[in-house]
Design an enzyme around this catalytic site. Structure first.
Site, mmCIF file in Angstrom:
data_model
loop_
_atom_site.group_PDB
_atom_site.id
_atom_site.type_symbol
_atom_site.label_atom_id
_atom_site.label_comp_id
_atom_site.label_asym_id
_atom_site.label_seq_id
_atom_site.Cartn_x
_atom_site.Cartn_y
_atom_site.Cartn_z
ATOM 1 N N PRO A 119 6.371 -13.553 48.209
ATOM 2 C CA PRO A 119 5.789 -14.713 48.894
ATOM 3 C C PRO A 119 4.265 -14.641 48.824
ATOM 4 O O PRO A 119 3.688 -13.551 48.842
ATOM 5 C CB PRO A 119 6.298 -14.578 50.328
ATOM 6 C CG PRO A 119 6.718 -13.163 50.483
ATOM 7 C CD PRO A 119 7.071 -12.660 49.122
ATOM 8 N N HIS A 120 3.642 -15.786 48.709
ATOM 9 C CA HIS A 120 2.188 -15.814 48.629
ATOM 10 C C HIS A 120 1.659 -17.133 49.157
ATOM 11 O O HIS A 120 2.377 -18.132 49.177
ATOM 12 C CB HIS A 120 1.688 -15.562 47.203
ATOM 13 C CG HIS A 120 2.327 -16.432 46.171
ATOM 14 N ND1 HIS A 120 3.576 -16.163 45.635
ATOM 15 C CD2 HIS A 120 1.909 -17.564 45.573
ATOM 16 C CE1 HIS A 120 3.885 -17.102 44.754
ATOM 17 N NE2 HIS A 120 2.896 -17.956 44.703
ATOM 18 N N ALA A 121 0.402 -17.100 49.598
ATOM 19 C CA ALA A 121 -0.224 -18.294 50.162
ATOM 20 C C ALA A 121 -1.731 -18.113 50.154
ATOM 21 O O ALA A 121 -2.234 -17.000 50.012
ATOM 22 C CB ALA A 121 0.266 -18.515 51.593
#
Length: 154
Positions: free
Chosen positions: A65-67
């Site tokens: 997951p990344h943001a």
């Protein structure tokens, strides 16, 4: 660039109680809040917004997951090993027990992509993933993640 530049030792955690993807995202938010000082709710919202574009479960029990987070000045990471895998809507439909989350500044360009590629390459290595799964101690996990690959002599 090695993972030691992205990951603080205190940003590595073993979680025993995650029962869902949403709970895992909350655990990541809490970890990022305690280590990097960002509000957990903002982190979870950013992760879930990215997840809505397509799942970040890359297969073989691994999620990336990344943001982007406003206020960051460098790409940072957080790592969670789950004692029980959770459904993550991964590309191979396998549940996830390894999650390496990356957070980048809003204006990050190529650095974010380089970091994502580095984490992806590292966690595509089945030997590394096997070591991670066999060592549920955060300090050991950090060492496994940040050790430089050995170079074979010709």
């Amino acid at each position: 660039m090695g993972l030691a530049k992205l990951l603080k030792p205190e940003a590595v955690k073993v979680v025993n109680a995650a029962s869902s993807k949403k709970r895992l995202m909350q655990d990541l938010g809490d970890l990022v809040e305690s280590v990097y000082g960002f509000q957990a709710n903002s982190v979870v919202e950013a992760l879930m917004a990215r997840e809505a574009l397509g799942p970040t479960g890359v297969g073989h029990g691994v999620a990336l997951p990344h943001a982007r987070l406003d206020g960051l000045d460098a790409v940072v990471g957080a790592f969670i090993l789950l004692d029980r895998p959770v459904d993550f809507a991964s590309v191979d439909r396998q549940p996830v027990d390894i999650a390496f989350a990356l957070f980048a500044p809003e204006e990050a360009g190529v650095e974010h992509l380089k970091a994502l590629a580095l984490v992806s390459r590292t966690l595509r290595d089945s030997a590394i993933c096997s070591k991670l799964r066999a060592n549920p101690d955060p300090a050991t996990l950090y060492t496994i993640l940040t050790e430089e690959p050995s170079v074979q002599a010709a």
